[in-house]
Write a protein that holds these residues in place. Structure first.
Motif, short mmCIF file in Angstrom:
data_model
loop_
_atom_site.label_atom_id
_atom_site.label_comp_id
_atom_site.label_asym_id
_atom_site.label_seq_id
_atom_site.Cartn_x
_atom_site.Cartn_y
_atom_site.Cartn_z
N ILE A 1 0.84 -1.20 0.00
CA ILE A 1 0.00 0.00 0.00
C ILE A 1 0.88 1.25 0.00
O ILE A 1 0.66 2.17 -0.80
CB ILE A 1 -0.95 0.01 1.22
CG1 ILE A 1 -2.00 -1.10 1.07
CG2 ILE A 1 -1.61 1.38 1.38
CD1 ILE A 1 -2.86 -1.30 2.33
N ALA A 2 1.88 1.28 0.88
CA ALA A 2 2.76 2.45 0.97
C ALA A 2 3.46 2.71 -0.36
O ALA A 2 3.57 3.87 -0.80
CB ALA A 2 3.77 2.26 2.10
N ASP A 3 3.92 1.65 -1.01
CA ASP A 3 4.59 1.81 -2.31
C ASP A 3 3.62 2.38 -3.35
O ASP A 3 3.98 3.29 -4.10
CB ASP A 3 5.14 0.46 -2.78
CG ASP A 3 5.78 0.55 -4.15
OD1 ASP A 3 6.76 1.32 -4.30
OD2 ASP A 3 5.29 -0.12 -5.08
N HIS A 4 2.42 1.85 -3.39
CA HIS A 4 1.44 2.33 -4.37
C HIS A 4 1.00 3.76 -4.08
O HIS A 4 0.80 4.53 -5.03
CB HIS A 4 0.25 1.38 -4.46
CG HIS A 4 0.54 0.18 -5.30
ND1 HIS A 4 0.06 0.04 -6.58
CD2 HIS A 4 1.29 -0.92 -5.06
CE1 HIS A 4 0.49 -1.10 -7.09
NE2 HIS A 4 1.23 -1.70 -6.18
N VAL A 5 0.87 4.13 -2.82
CA VAL A 5 0.54 5.52 -2.48
C VAL A 5 1.64 6.44 -2.99
O VAL A 5 1.35 7.47 -3.61
CB VAL A 5 0.34 5.69 -0.96
CG1 VAL A 5 0.35 7.15 -0.56
CG2 VAL A 5 -0.97 5.03 -0.52
N LYS A 6 2.90 6.08 -2.78
CA LYS A 6 4.01 6.90 -3.29
C LYS A 6 3.97 7.01 -4.80
O LYS A 6 4.18 8.08 -5.37
CB LYS A 6 5.36 6.30 -2.85
CG LYS A 6 5.67 6.50 -1.40
CD LYS A 6 7.00 5.86 -1.04
CE LYS A 6 7.18 5.84 0.45
NZ LYS A 6 8.35 5.07 0.87
N ARG A 7 3.69 5.89 -5.47
CA ARG A 7 3.61 5.90 -6.93
C ARG A 7 2.47 6.78 -7.42
O ARG A 7 2.63 7.53 -8.39
CB ARG A 7 3.48 4.47 -7.45
CG ARG A 7 4.74 3.66 -7.27
CD ARG A 7 4.55 2.20 -7.60
NE ARG A 7 4.08 2.01 -8.98
CZ ARG A 7 3.58 0.87 -9.43
NH1 ARG A 7 3.46 -0.18 -8.64
NH2 ARG A 7 3.18 0.78 -10.68
N TRP A 8 1.30 6.70 -6.77
CA TRP A 8 0.17 7.54 -7.15
C TRP A 8 0.49 9.01 -6.94
O TRP A 8 0.22 9.84 -7.80
CB TRP A 8 -1.09 7.14 -6.37
CG TRP A 8 -1.85 6.08 -7.11
CD1 TRP A 8 -1.79 4.74 -6.90
CD2 TRP A 8 -2.73 6.29 -8.21
NE1 TRP A 8 -2.59 4.10 -7.81
CE2 TRP A 8 -3.19 5.02 -8.62
CE3 TRP A 8 -3.19 7.41 -8.88
CZ2 TRP A 8 -4.08 4.86 -9.67
CZ3 TRP A 8 -4.08 7.25 -9.93
CH2 TRP A 8 -4.51 5.98 -10.31
#
Length: 124
Positions: free
Chosen positions: A51-58
């Motif tokens: 989740i943290a990785d995808h939030v950063k990517r978004w």
């Protein structure tokens, strides 16, 4: 009254889920900059590091293209029953799930989330 158009990402489920690909489509091809993200694209059920990785990517993709996630909203399945499910353990799962969705919403810089948080069953 003033309003702004945005796009709900449910239309892209199973088609374009990577923020690096989806944000440019929304901005450059559709012509919108406001995004309502659905959990089929970024799920509260995923492990916290994912989740943290995808939030950063978004957040990075939105910054790069001048867009922003303004809200989140539950999707096709995740808006059903949830807090009105007849089984208390299922209700507890959905409460925790919704709390994680709210955390994700805040981490994306969005100001609101929404859902149909309780649809009663036939027996109810």
């Amino acid at each position: 009254m003033t309003f702004s158009l945005g796009v709900n990402t449910n239309a892209f489920v199973n088609r374009i889920v990577e923020p690096e690909a989806l944000v440019p489509v929304i901005v450059e091809e559709i012509g919108l900059r406001r995004i309502q993200l659905t959990p089929e694209i970024l799920s509260p059920d995923w492990p916290a590091p994912v989740i943290a990785d995808h939030v950063k990517r978004w957040n990075a993709a939105c910054a790069r293209h001048g867009a922003r996630v303004t809200t989140t909203f539950t999707g096709n399945y995740t808006r059903l029953n949830s807090l009105c499910h007849p089984d208390p353990d299922v209700r507890a799962h959905w409460r925790a799930w919704l709390e994680r969705l709210i955390d994700i919403t805040a981490d994306l810089g969005a100001r609101a989330t929404g859902s149909q948080i309780g649809i009663l069953t036939y027996l109810d």
